[in-house]
Design a protein around this motif. Sequence first.
Motif, PDB file in Angstrom:
ATOM      1  N   LEU A 101       0.826  -1.202   0.000  1.00 25.07           N
ATOM      2  CA  LEU A 101       0.000   0.000   0.000  1.00 25.07           C
ATOM      3  C   LEU A 101       0.867   1.262   0.000  1.00 25.07           C
ATOM      4  CD1 LEU A 101      -2.807  -1.060   2.504  1.00 25.07           C
ATOM      5  CD2 LEU A 101      -2.976  -0.853   0.020  1.00 25.07           C
ATOM      6  N   ALA A 102       1.949   1.236   0.756  1.00 28.55           N
ATOM      7  CA  ALA A 102       2.865   2.377   0.769  1.00 28.55           C
ATOM      8  C   ALA A 102       3.524   2.544  -0.599  1.00 28.55           C
ATOM      9  CB  ALA A 102       3.914   2.177   1.856  1.00 28.55           C
ATOM     10  N   HIS A 103       3.924   1.432  -1.207  1.00 31.70           N
ATOM     11  CA  HIS A 103       4.525   1.470  -2.544  1.00 31.70           C
ATOM     12  C   HIS A 103       3.556   2.085  -3.545  1.00 31.70           C
ATOM     13  CE1 HIS A 103       6.806  -0.116  -6.057  1.00 31.70           C
ATOM     14  NE2 HIS A 103       5.596  -0.249  -6.575  1.00 31.70           N
ATOM     15  N   ALA A 104       2.273   1.672  -3.497  1.00 28.21           N
ATOM     16  CA  ALA A 104       1.290   2.092  -4.493  1.00 28.21           C
ATOM     17  C   ALA A 104       0.972   3.583  -4.413  1.00 28.21           C
ATOM     18  CB  ALA A 104       0.011   1.282  -4.328  1.00 28.21           C
ATOM     19  N   ARG A 105       1.320   4.228  -3.321  1.00 30.16           N
ATOM     20  CA  ARG A 105       1.070   5.669  -3.223  1.00 30.16           C
ATOM     21  C   ARG A 105       2.021   6.463  -4.106  1.00 30.16           C
ATOM     22  NH1 ARG A 105      -0.627   4.364   2.203  1.00 30.16           N
ATOM     23  NH2 ARG A 105       1.483   4.397   3.036  1.00 30.16           N
TER      24      ARG A 105
END
Length: 512
Positions: free
Chosen positions: A330-334
């Motif tokens: 989720l952090a990557h996808a931001r």
Amino acid sequence: MAAKALMVLGTASHVGKSILTAGLCRIFKQQGLRVAPFKAQNMALNSAATPDGGEIGRAQALQAEACGIPPTTDMNPILIKPASDHAAQYVVQGKVWRNLTAQDYFDFRVRELFPRVLESYARLAAQVDLIVLEGAGSPAEINLRDRDIVNMRMAHAADAACLLVGDIDRGGVFASLVGTLVLLEDADRARIRGTVINKFRGDQALLEPGLAMLEAHTQRPCVGVVPYLANLDLDEEDSVALEGRRTTARTWRDLPETPDRPLRIGVIALPSMSNFTDFDALAAEPSVALAFIEHPAEVAAADVVILPGTKQTLRDLGYLRTRGFAETLLAHARIKPLIGICGGMQMLGQRIEDPHGAEGGGTDDGLGCLPIVTILQREKCTTPAIGQLRVPTLFGRPLTCRRVTGYEIHLGTTIYATDATALFDLERATGESVRDGAVSSNGNVIGTYLHGLFDDDDFRHGFIAAIRSLRNLLPATNVRQYRLARYQRLNRLADALRISLDMAQIERWLGL
């Protein structure tokens, strides 16, 4: 059964049966014969969709390609897709049959299914001059002899001349070849016409004394010593083949932080990952460094992360949470691209429901990146498809190729939120037109059901160019034509076998 039959048996799994079968298919096709592959029963998470709307092992699709013909479900009538250590999904003549434990299958179902295996073989044999059959594991699994339908029972049914292959690269090749023959019953042993030593490295003169002793012990000719063929990169099926493809994300540390560096693509190594061959074409590109990610800390270094297909979507979704991958993704996808393929896309949605118990039942929330809900169904969608990109850009970058080819193999039905954006318009081989995939609101996350989309040269090159631009990397100066290279690799394989095998002897066995 009109066709002549040659069968490739092995002393163990991963000795090279699938690749040798493909090479022999290519040789006979080049000689002008109508030839087809056949494997009665396959255990693999790598599968392919056939034009007739079924599902078979990936290796049989490759072998059909070597023969220059479309794959059909008759080439692999039973496909076993492991769901756990003790149970599997059974695909019979291309369609999901049922989920069974291994004990139940071997105790009650093998004999029930063998007539359907013979049905498929008869249909295939009526259309070609020669069938090259592939065995599974070893024909000398003495605990399973009376329930075997893929090795010697099939050899007798097809009246096949059999080659027994051993892998010298793994050691113990002479003992494994001799031991296998010793453990076979007389009628089975009589089917073995000769032996083959595969994956040899070094000076063959040093092997000659061993070959003479092998022939003396087995009373059969060794019809060839096949060299170790590096960088062949042709489809195989089992987990051992996956280990040969694995790289570690830790190798990214050695890449210089320069604008011409390779693009770092990370594939999450799910426990039940399926169709890992989806990424072979990407890994072959000089401008890409692809790694299978096994630890959440490795995600940070990736330019783009792919969540691959899986045989156990709900269970692998739980794995992402317990291992700490969920928060990391989720952090990557931001800030960076995240891609879900098939089960990977389903996990990136809002929710997955399993009302029919396809994966044991239940409901779980997805990672919430895509505006879709998945409902797992009893019937599986298996079809080749052509996709047309619905969105103007990919990750905010224009794509030079907006058309892609691939295939669908999935149980889920996708339900879109009212404001959802689909990724592709698909034209299925069945003639049906559907929308596919999804795009997140911030454009950083995409998903699709299409397997094999990166095998499409134009789409793959456009995809890499878009991501390199996004990551402020220079355009790739060297790209691979994967489909042409694949054609050439099959010819290279056939050339190597033609030199190393006594093809004249094999053809005499077949009466060619």
